[in-house]
Each structure stands twice: as C-alpha cells, then as structure tokens.
Design a protein around this motif. Sequence first.
Motif, PDB file in Angstrom:
ATOM      1  N   ALA A  19       0.827  -0.981   0.204  1.00  0.00           N
ATOM      2  CA  ALA A  19      -0.014  -0.022   0.045  1.00  0.00           C
ATOM      3  C   ALA A  19       0.937   1.358   0.010  1.00  0.00           C
ATOM      4  N   LYS A  20       1.984   1.370   0.590  1.00  0.00           N
ATOM      5  CA  LYS A  20       2.684   2.503   0.652  1.00  0.00           C
ATOM      6  C   LYS A  20       3.445   2.541  -0.609  1.00  0.00           C
ATOM      7  N   GLN A  21       3.854   1.438  -1.112  1.00  0.00           N
ATOM      8  CA  GLN A  21       4.674   1.633  -2.456  1.00  0.00           C
ATOM      9  C   GLN A  21       3.485   2.062  -3.483  1.00  0.00           C
ATOM     10  N   LYS A  22       2.245   1.547  -3.618  1.00  0.00           N
ATOM     11  CA  LYS A  22       1.238   2.090  -4.319  1.00  0.00           C
ATOM     12  C   LYS A  22       0.971   3.471  -4.406  1.00  0.00           C
ATOM     13  N   LYS A  23       0.835   4.070  -2.940  1.00  0.00           N
ATOM     14  CA  LYS A  23       0.767   5.532  -2.883  1.00  0.00           C
ATOM     15  C   LYS A  23       1.783   6.185  -3.289  1.00  0.00           C
ATOM     16  N   GLN A  24       2.986   5.960  -3.209  1.00  0.00           N
ATOM     17  CA  GLN A  24       4.133   6.455  -3.724  1.00  0.00           C
ATOM     18  C   GLN A  24       4.214   6.784  -5.123  1.00  0.00           C
ATOM     19  N   GLN A  25       3.947   5.776  -5.784  1.00  0.00           N
ATOM     20  CA  GLN A  25       4.063   5.735  -7.200  1.00  0.00           C
ATOM     21  C   GLN A  25       2.836   6.663  -7.616  1.00  0.00           C
ATOM     22  N   GLY A  26       1.814   6.501  -7.059  1.00  0.00           N
ATOM     23  CA  GLY A  26       0.615   7.536  -7.619  1.00  0.00           C
ATOM     24  C   GLY A  26       1.030   8.889  -7.554  1.00  0.00           C
ATOM     25  N   HIS A  27       1.754   9.336  -6.565  1.00  0.00           N
ATOM     26  CA  HIS A  27       2.093  10.638  -5.860  1.00  0.00           C
ATOM     27  C   HIS A  27       3.112  11.163  -6.981  1.00  0.00           C
ATOM     28  N   ASN A  28       4.084  10.254  -7.445  1.00  0.00           N
ATOM     29  CA  ASN A  28       5.005  10.775  -8.455  1.00  0.00           C
ATOM     30  C   ASN A  28       4.455  10.854  -9.722  1.00  0.00           C
ATOM     31  N   ALA A  29       3.544   9.941  -9.776  1.00  0.00           N
ATOM     32  CA  ALA A  29       2.938  10.029 -11.332  1.00  0.00           C
ATOM     33  C   ALA A  29       2.062  11.263 -11.617  1.00  0.00           C
ATOM     34  N   ASN A  30       1.579  11.840 -10.480  1.00  0.00           N
ATOM     35  CA  ASN A  30       0.609  13.138 -10.437  1.00  0.00           C
ATOM     36  C   ASN A  30       1.685  14.267 -10.563  1.00  0.00           C
ATOM     37  N   GLU A  31       2.833  14.217  -9.899  1.00  0.00           N
ATOM     38  CA  GLU A  31       3.880  15.243  -9.854  1.00  0.00           C
ATOM     39  C   GLU A  31       4.631  15.464 -11.376  1.00  0.00           C
ATOM     40  N   GLN A  32       4.704  14.233 -11.962  1.00  0.00           N
ATOM     41  CA  GLN A  32       5.366  14.327 -13.245  1.00  0.00           C
ATOM     42  C   GLN A  32       4.262  14.682 -14.279  1.00  0.00           C
ATOM     43  N   LYS A  33       2.984  14.710 -14.083  1.00  0.00           N
ATOM     44  CA  LYS A  33       2.069  15.307 -15.001  1.00  0.00           C
ATOM     45  C   LYS A  33       1.847  16.434 -14.983  1.00  0.00           C
ATOM     46  N   LYS A  34       1.940  17.110 -13.575  1.00  0.00           N
ATOM     47  CA  LYS A  34       1.908  18.641 -13.398  1.00  0.00           C
ATOM     48  C   LYS A  34       3.152  19.220 -14.000  1.00  0.00           C
ATOM     49  N   ALA A  35       4.249  18.805 -13.717  1.00  0.00           N
ATOM     50  CA  ALA A  35       5.257  19.328 -14.363  1.00  0.00           C
ATOM     51  C   ALA A  35       5.078  19.473 -15.876  1.00  0.00           C
ATOM     52  N   ALA A  36       4.935  18.124 -16.403  1.00  0.00           N
ATOM     53  CA  ALA A  36       4.860  18.288 -18.077  1.00  0.00           C
ATOM     54  C   ALA A  36       3.893  19.076 -18.524  1.00  0.00           C
ATOM     55  N   LEU A  37       2.560  19.520 -17.695  1.00  0.00           N
ATOM     56  CA  LEU A  37       1.831  20.354 -18.200  1.00  0.00           C
ATOM     57  C   LEU A  37       2.282  21.751 -18.028  1.00  0.00           C
ATOM     58  N   LYS A  38       3.138  21.939 -17.157  1.00  0.00           N
ATOM     59  CA  LYS A  38       3.580  23.445 -16.928  1.00  0.00           C
ATOM     60  C   LYS A  38       4.537  23.577 -17.834  1.00  0.00           C
ATOM     61  N   ALA A  39       5.402  22.691 -18.542  1.00  0.00           N
ATOM     62  CA  ALA A  39       6.380  22.753 -19.459  1.00  0.00           C
ATOM     63  C   ALA A  39       5.636  23.235 -20.973  1.00  0.00           C
ATOM     64  N   LEU A  40       4.748  22.956 -21.161  1.00  0.00           N
ATOM     65  CA  LEU A  40       3.828  23.157 -22.378  1.00  0.00           C
ATOM     66  C   LEU A  40       3.390  24.751 -22.360  1.00  0.00           C
ATOM     67  N   VAL A  41       4.160  25.578 -22.671  1.00  0.00           N
ATOM     68  CA  VAL A  41       4.168  27.077 -22.675  1.00  0.00           C
ATOM     69  C   VAL A  41       3.293  27.660 -23.901  1.00  0.00           C
ATOM     70  N   PHE A  42       3.898  27.149 -25.063  1.00  0.00           N
ATOM     71  CA  PHE A  42       3.106  27.809 -26.201  1.00  0.00           C
ATOM     72  C   PHE A  42       2.140  27.136 -26.696  1.00  0.00           C
ATOM     73  N   VAL A  43       1.191  27.806 -27.361  1.00  0.00           N
ATOM     74  CA  VAL A  43      -0.329  27.480 -27.813  1.00  0.00           C
ATOM     75  C   VAL A  43      -0.130  27.724 -29.179  1.00  0.00           C
ATOM     76  N   CYS A  44      -0.750  26.812 -30.187  1.00  0.00           N
ATOM     77  CA  CYS A  44      -0.858  26.997 -31.533  1.00  0.00           C
ATOM     78  C   CYS A  44      -2.158  27.962 -31.562  1.00  0.00           C
ATOM     79  N   THR A  45      -2.141  28.955 -32.502  1.00  0.00           N
ATOM     80  CA  THR A  45      -2.971  29.729 -32.610  1.00  0.00           C
ATOM     81  C   THR A  45      -4.214  29.162 -33.427  1.00  0.00           C
ATOM     82  N   VAL A  46      -3.895  27.988 -34.293  1.00  0.00           N
ATOM     83  CA  VAL A  46      -4.579  27.579 -35.181  1.00  0.00           C
ATOM     84  C   VAL A  46      -5.529  26.318 -34.736  1.00  0.00           C
ATOM     85  N   CYS A  47      -4.673  25.568 -34.045  1.00  0.00           N
ATOM     86  CA  CYS A  47      -5.251  24.010 -33.489  1.00  0.00           C
ATOM     87  C   CYS A  47      -5.220  23.872 -31.973  1.00  0.00           C
TER      88      CYS A  47
END
Length: 79
Positions: A19-47
Amino acid sequence: MARGQQKLQSQAKAAEKMAKQKKQQGHNANEQKKAALKALVFVCTVCKAQMPDPKTYKQHFENKHPKNELPDELKNVCP
C-alpha cells in the motif's frame, strides 16, 4: 513456512508495504503530469496544440499549417 499468528503478521506487513509503494507511485505520477503540463508554454493559434518551446512550435506550424501565415512571435525564431 509460517503458520498461525506469524503468517497473519507477515501478510499484514506485506500488505502495508504494498500500500505504501502504491501510494508513492501514484504521487510521483501526479507530480510528473503537473510538471509536464507546466512545461507546455506555447499554444498553436490555429489548432490549440501545446508545445514546450518556440522552435518546436515553429516546426509544428510550418508542417501542420503551411497555408497559414506564420505568427509574429515565430518569425524571428531560428529553424
């Protein structure tokens, strides 16, 4: 092979560890997703696709939207 009380203790300890390992893995995945979304700075004006840097954005725009005029923000970006 464990029997009786020893077996129950071992199973409880293993379940707690999993349970401890599973909780830690889920936490790391969420952090990685948030960091990846923060890195996407530029947005295409068309699509409205998101890109991490202007060079990638320019390549995207030239390949996906060749008929459209290049936005002002990309005209001075090196290829």
